[in-house]
Design a protein around this motif. Structure first.
Motif, PDB file in Angstrom:
ATOM      1  N   ILE A   1      -3.418   4.558  -5.199  1.00 39.74           N
ATOM      2  CA  ILE A   1      -3.042   3.846  -6.482  1.00 39.74           C
ATOM      3  C   ILE A   1      -2.702   4.150  -7.431  1.00 39.74           C
ATOM      4  O   ILE A   1      -1.621   4.973  -7.543  1.00 39.74           O
ATOM      5  N   SER A   2      -2.202   3.731  -9.050  1.00 35.27           N
ATOM      6  CA  SER A   2      -1.750   3.143  -9.794  1.00 35.27           C
ATOM      7  C   SER A   2      -2.523   4.782 -11.176  1.00 35.27           C
ATOM      8  O   SER A   2      -3.313   5.301 -10.656  1.00 35.27           O
TER       9      SER A   2
ATOM     10  N   MET B   1     -14.205  11.100  -7.962  1.00 28.61           N
ATOM     11  CA  MET B   1     -14.418  11.921  -6.839  1.00 28.61           C
ATOM     12  C   MET B   1     -15.451  13.537  -7.538  1.00 28.61           C
ATOM     13  O   MET B   1     -15.507  14.415  -6.576  1.00 28.61           O
ATOM     14  N   SER B   2     -14.897  13.787  -8.564  1.00 41.86           N
ATOM     15  CA  SER B   2     -15.502  15.339  -8.641  1.00 41.86           C
ATOM     16  C   SER B   2     -16.420  15.644  -9.036  1.00 41.86           C
ATOM     17  O   SER B   2     -17.231  15.835  -8.596  1.00 41.86           O
ATOM     18  N   PHE B   3     -17.704  14.499  -9.117  1.00 38.11           N
ATOM     19  CA  PHE B   3     -18.743  14.920  -8.790  1.00 38.11           C
ATOM     20  C   PHE B   3     -18.972  14.040  -7.439  1.00 38.11           C
ATOM     21  O   PHE B   3     -20.417  14.845  -7.178  1.00 38.11           O
ATOM     22  N   VAL B   4     -18.323  13.395  -6.980  1.00 37.17           N
ATOM     23  CA  VAL B   4     -18.753  13.885  -4.851  1.00 37.17           C
ATOM     24  C   VAL B   4     -18.772  15.184  -4.261  1.00 37.17           C
ATOM     25  O   VAL B   4     -19.344  15.216  -3.999  1.00 37.17           O
ATOM     26  N   ASP B   5     -17.704  16.015  -5.098  1.00 34.73           N
ATOM     27  CA  ASP B   5     -17.049  17.210  -4.646  1.00 34.73           C
ATOM     28  C   ASP B   5     -18.394  17.941  -5.371  1.00 34.73           C
ATOM     29  O   ASP B   5     -18.133  19.174  -4.349  1.00 34.73           O
ATOM     30  N   HIS B   6     -17.998  18.254  -6.438  1.00 32.26           N
ATOM     31  CA  HIS B   6     -18.767  19.439  -6.856  1.00 32.26           C
ATOM     32  C   HIS B   6     -20.017  18.400  -8.436  1.00 32.26           C
ATOM     33  O   HIS B   6     -19.750  18.177  -8.896  1.00 32.26           O
TER      34      HIS B   6
ATOM     35  N   THR C   1       0.632  -1.474  -0.002  1.00 32.51           N
ATOM     36  CA  THR C   1       0.637  -0.026  -0.115  1.00 32.51           C
ATOM     37  C   THR C   1       1.206   1.506  -0.202  1.00 32.51           C
ATOM     38  O   THR C   1       0.087   2.219  -0.705  1.00 32.51           O
ATOM     39  N   TYR C   2       1.621   1.417   0.626  1.00 40.84           N
ATOM     40  CA  TYR C   2       2.847   2.976   0.648  1.00 40.84           C
ATOM     41  C   TYR C   2       4.211   2.961   0.968  1.00 40.84           C
ATOM     42  O   TYR C   2       4.713   3.345   0.718  1.00 40.84           O
ATOM     43  N   GLY C   3       4.682   1.187  -0.301  1.00 35.80           N
ATOM     44  CA  GLY C   3       6.059   1.182  -0.291  1.00 35.80           C
ATOM     45  C   GLY C   3       6.390   0.910   0.628  1.00 35.80           C
ATOM     46  O   GLY C   3       7.941   1.663   0.736  1.00 35.80           O
ATOM     47  N   ILE C   4       6.425   0.728   2.191  1.00 40.78           N
ATOM     48  CA  ILE C   4       7.656   1.088   3.319  1.00 40.78           C
ATOM     49  C   ILE C   4       8.032  -0.387   3.459  1.00 40.78           C
ATOM     50  O   ILE C   4       7.014  -1.012   3.617  1.00 40.78           O
ATOM     51  N   ASP C   5       8.735  -0.303   4.341  1.00 36.87           N
ATOM     52  CA  ASP C   5       9.342  -1.628   5.243  1.00 36.87           C
ATOM     53  C   ASP C   5       8.604  -1.262   6.546  1.00 36.87           C
ATOM     54  O   ASP C   5       9.443  -0.799   7.050  1.00 36.87           O
ATOM     55  N   GLY C   6       8.187  -2.176   7.237  1.00 36.21           N
ATOM     56  CA  GLY C   6       7.116  -2.266   8.951  1.00 36.21           C
ATOM     57  C   GLY C   6       8.145  -2.942   9.907  1.00 36.21           C
ATOM     58  O   GLY C   6       7.371  -2.370  11.295  1.00 36.21           O
ATOM     59  N   THR C   7       9.211  -3.262   9.130  1.00 36.87           N
ATOM     60  CA  THR C   7       9.804  -4.568  10.672  1.00 36.87           C
ATOM     61  C   THR C   7      10.261  -3.495  11.564  1.00 36.87           C
ATOM     62  O   THR C   7      10.755  -4.055  12.107  1.00 36.87           O
TER      63      THR C   7
ATOM     64  N   ARG D   1      -7.242   8.517  -1.545  1.00 33.50           N
ATOM     65  CA  ARG D   1      -6.378   7.566  -1.824  1.00 33.50           C
ATOM     66  C   ARG D   1      -5.084   7.406  -1.939  1.00 33.50           C
ATOM     67  O   ARG D   1      -4.328   7.633  -3.190  1.00 33.50           O
ATOM     68  N   ARG D   2      -5.063   8.863  -0.659  1.00 34.68           N
ATOM     69  CA  ARG D   2      -3.890   9.904  -0.912  1.00 34.68           C
ATOM     70  C   ARG D   2      -3.111   9.832   0.945  1.00 34.68           C
ATOM     71  O   ARG D   2      -3.835   8.875   1.574  1.00 34.68           O
TER      72      ARG D   2
END
Length: 657
Positions: free
Chosen positions: A580-581, A592-597, A522-528, A541-542
């Motif tokens: 997301i890609s 999201m534009s339909f959700v916001d405006h 999801t975040y591209g990090i190593d959580g260990t 999604r940010r």
């Protein structure tokens, strides 16, 4: 000067003495357990010595009529007196309790009879002392409950008359006029230690029409998850032997019963107590089942009373505690509503009740009943306080669900959607195995969470005040113009803060080792390694995992607050990353534009549709046109000859090659 002072204090003492005598004449006998109880003895210097000589045991309440704690203590001590006066010793003799032990209860006004209290070395009010033959045996200072008072008295009575005291006292609540009925013997639930198969008839008789607690599995024989869970469920039956009834319903056979209950998937696990029920949605390990079952059994009992001391102990074990404040005027309808709360929040929080004046002072409670949630000592209040609102179970449960998470909960599979959806979440990636680092990180996260919440409260209050000021300004302007209609409209404006555009911010932590794969994908990090902070906006999604300088967000209060303030700004002052890609983001942004405006987006869509329709219409018209020119097109003879469409052609001799 000395003589005048003596005369003054003498007059005060005489007045107080006469006042106490007048009050004594007014007092009437009370009744407890249907037995008449004479007014409590009021000690004075005149009757003190005689009273001591007549009794073996003398319990004295030393008080001041102007002491608030003494006023709170008065009904407790009165109930203590009435309880003992009407009690019966464990003996074959038909004897009066007072005469059997030669025990009396009395009160001493230390303002009216200061010298007597001073000679008895009374240092604070209220204080309760047990004397034997004039010698102090036990002294209890402050406002204490019946349990503490009786624990101080009982050993001395038992010592004086061995075998005459019961092992367990059935104590009333302060202010009651009778002892409660003896507790029912505990029913031996699940005596065989098995999961009992239930059908529609047995479910009705054993579960639905009783108040017995049941934990029931609704399953289908072909369900793979049900098959995998079966060994743990059978073992749960053994573990809950004598504690909780365990049952199961085959929904292939009892399809009607399952439809009526609302079973939509298999397995469905429900805890029942009469008409109340709660669904278990946690993990399906044996330890998870046992933990939930034990908490559910506890919640199915009576709501416990707490004092300042017992609440402090409870806060050391529970992260979230709902506290219900009540007083003598709280009705049975209020308590009936309260009884429905514990089971609804089982596994999430603890529900208690109190009438402790110290707790009411601590949380600034002045109206009763009142409900609040304490998360690690930080209170959040249920604002509606009218009687009807305090009995609206659905509304209260809705509020409880919105605040039943700890200030910094652990992100788990069972609560991930609840924590992440609809919020900006400050997520700390930690390693619980490194205890020292883990504790430090949790302290910093809690500090940051509390500081952010304090700031949001201030902003909320400022925003609400700005709306109130704007409303008041409109009212004043309308009244200045003499426009009564506009003034009425302005007064009718409601300040609704539920529609605030400010997005909720939550704090949580996740085990980097356990969630390593999810964190990497999801975040591209190593959580260990732990010790990372991510600010996540699931709806967009940010996320942000760096500060404005490009460095990692440190696990410190200052770094978290500074980065969070920039991330929640509109627009964000730090460029976000996305989960997301780029291709997915294109379609996500459109959605999201339909959700916001919504109106603006619909307008753009309508314009695009109209433009496409016009373009398509023109193409159709052009395609239908003839290859030969029409007279109305205005072509000249020379142009026609040039095109070779009339005599003359291209070579000028009327022929066309």
């Amino acid at each position: 000067m000395r003589l005048s002072s003596l005369l003054y204090f003498g007059a005060v003492a005489v007045a107080a003495s006469s006042t106490s005598r007048k009050k004594a004449k007014v007092k009437e006998p009370t009744f407890f357990n249907g037995i008449q109880v004479p007014p409590m003895l009021e000690l004075t210097p005149d009757n003190y010595e005689a009273t001591v000589e007549e009794t073996d045991f003398l319990v004295i309440k030393h008080f001041s009529p102007y002491c608030h704690h003494c006023l709170d203590y008065a009904p407790i001590y009165q109930t203590l007196y009435e309880y003992y006066y009407t009690s019966k010793p464990v003996t074959d003799e038909e004897t009066d309790f007072t005469e059997f032990y030669k025990l009396r209860f009395a009160s001493l006004n230390c303002i009216a009879f200061y010298d007597l209290c001073s000679s008895l070395k009374v240092q604070s009010y209220p204080s309760t002392t047990l004397y034997k033959n004039g010698t102090a045996l036990e002294t209890i200072k402050g406002v204490k409950g019946l349990e503490i008072l009786t624990k101080a008295i009982e050993p001395h009575l038992e010592k004086a008359k061995p075998g005459s005291r019961p092992k367990v006292l059935n104590l009333p609540e302060p202010g009651d006029d009778e002892t409660p009925p003896p507790p029912k013997p505990l029913e031996n639930f699940n005596p065989e230690g098995v999961s009992i198969p239930l059908n529609a008839t047995s479910f009705e008789t054993l579960v639905a029409t009783t108040q017995k607690p049941w934990f029931i599995k609704f399953y289908a024989p072909w369900c793979h998850h049900c098959k995998d869970m079966r060994p743990n469920w059978e073992q749960l039956g053994k573990e809950m032997q004598g504690k909780l009834n365990i049952g199961e319903v085959n929904c292939d056979v009892e399809s009607k019963l399952c439809r009526e209950i609302g079973v939509g998937s298999y397995p469905t696990l429900l805890f029942f107590k009469g008409p109340q029920r709660v669904e278990y949605k946690g993990l399906r390990g044996l330890g998870d089942f046992i933990e939930f079952a034990e908490k559910a059994v506890e919640a199915a009992g009576d709501v416990p009373n707490v004092t300042t001391r017992s609440l402090k102990k409870l806060e050391a074990k529970e992260d979230v505690i709902f506290i219900y404040f009540y007083d003598h005027a709280t009705t049975s309808e209020d308590f009936m509503a309260l009884d429905q709360f514990p089971l609804s929040v089982v596994g999430r929080a603890k529900v208690v009740k109190t009438k402790d004046p110290e707790l009411a002072k601590r949380y600034k409670i002045t109206t009763f009943p009142r409900l609040l949630v304490s998360r690690e000592g930080r209170p959040t209040y249920y604002n509606p306080i009218t009687p009807q609102e305090m009995r609206d179970v659905d509304r209260i449960l809705g509020w409880m669900k919105s605040v039943w998470l700890p200030i910094v909960p652990e992100l788990e599979a069972s609560n991930a959607r609840e924590i992440m959806d609809g919020k900006i979440v400050v997520l700390a990636v930690l390693n619980r195995e490194e205890s020292r680092t883990f504790q430090h990180a949790m302290r910093e996260m809690k500090k940051a969470a509390n500081e952010w919440m304090d700031k949001q409260i201030v902003l909320f209050q400022e925003e609400r005040q700005a709306l109130r000021d704007a409303k008041q300004q409109r009212i004043e302007e309308a009244e200045a113009r003499g426009d009564q209609r506009a003034a009425r409209q302005a007064k009718a404006i409601r300040i609704n803060m539920d529609k605030s555009q400010r997005k909720e911010v939550a704090f949580a932590w996740v085990d980097g080792t356990f969630w390593q794969r999810w964190l990497r994908n999801t975040y591209g990090i190593d959580g260990t390694g732990g010790n990372r902070v991510i600010i996540n906006d699931e709806d967009r999604r940010r996320y942000w995992d760096t500060t404005h300088n490009g460095g990692k967000i440190l696990l410190s209060r200052a770094a978290i607050i500074e980065t969070l303030s920039k991330a929640v700004a509109s627009p964000p002052e730090i460029k976000p990353k996305f989960t997301i890609s780029s291709f997915e983001k294109l379609f996500f942004d459109i959605r999201m534009s339909f959700v916001d405006h919504p109106y603006r987006s619909m307008g753009v869509v309508v314009l695009l549709v109209l433009a496409a329709a016009m373009w398509f219409r023109r193409r159709i018209r052009r395609g239908r046109a003839s290859h030969f020119p029409r007279p109305e097109d205005g072509w000249s003879t020379k142009e026609l000859m040039k095109e070779g469409l009339v005599g003359g052609g291209l070579n000028g001799n009327g022929k066309v090659d």
